[in-house]
Design an enzyme around this catalytic site. Sequence first.
Site, PDB file in Angstrom:
ATOM      1  CE1 TYR A  16       5.438  -0.496   2.970  1.00  0.00           C
ATOM      2  CE2 TYR A  16       6.599   1.102   4.337  1.00  0.00           C
ATOM      3  CZ  TYR A  16       6.534  -0.152   3.741  1.00  0.00           C
ATOM      4  OH  TYR A  16       7.551  -1.056   3.928  1.00  0.00           O
ATOM      5  CG  ASP A  67       4.463  -8.977   5.978  1.00  0.00           C
ATOM      6  OD1 ASP A  67       5.650  -9.290   6.187  1.00  0.00           O
ATOM      7  OD2 ASP A  67       3.724  -8.472   6.840  1.00  0.00           O
TER       8      ASP A  67
END
Length: 298
Positions: free
Chosen positions: A124, A60
């Site tokens: 991540y 994002d």
Amino acid sequence: MVGAPARYLVFFQYFGTRYSGVMETKSDQALVGVQNYLEKAAQNLRPSVPIKFHISSRTDSGVHALANAAHLDIQRAPGKAAFSEKQLVQGLNYHLKPEPICILSAQRVPSTFHARFCALSRTYIYRLLLGCAHYSQIPVFERDLCWAPAGGPLDISAMREAAKFLLGTHDFSTFRSLNSETPFQCPVRTLLQLEIQPAPGFLSHHEHRGLEFWEVKFKSRAFLYRQVRRMVGALVAVGQGKLSPQDIQELLEVKDARAFPPHAMAPPSGLFLKSVEYSQADLATPSAPAEEELCGLS
């Protein structure tokens, strides 16, 4: 006779604050995607067919990547040899200037390779900064690269206890944000790794008195939309005493995105896509004719 295009796997990194996300967007927006710049740079290599980047992992706006991945096919004019891996890296990086986007590496892969579907796992990390009473205390070089939750120290032991409930295979419906793809996406995911560890700042030789950096590390084959940010937000809420570790288990069992505590999702600034992992067997360029299967998916 025109030969087959050459397929490459590229790894690239970017500073996500300046972009609408990694995926391509309409060019008339104030912020566009990293993919817009990648494909614009690729067109300067003068391919005979427009180049499309097929990106492994969506991120994002505001989310960074230490190493995202994509595959692309390059068809050059008749008589021109395929780019070497070094030529491709140097050429793309030259045309990406001055954007904070960098091609890290490139390699030839089989025509059956797909950067998204062949990925074995994605890792991540989320960077937390503790000890800040005010935004102004965040070091200049760390702003937009971490989250400094308000409210004093976090109970790391409670956060680690809560993290155990998230490990393994679960229906993560509560930990995803709803979007247009939600009705078509299975909410079951397997979280392979979740660790909460102290970490240095980016300028670790420079002491920031009273400040502590922590990293929350997640590894899975795939994640749901905003799943990592929701999990981080819930874990921080546990660390702040707003939720108990058992509340995390109960949120999992509810299986309803609307049950997630309001305003608890972590901001994008601290999130980094660290790596995308592949099998060497899928990366090996075949000497025989092209295979019939796409990374084991017929």
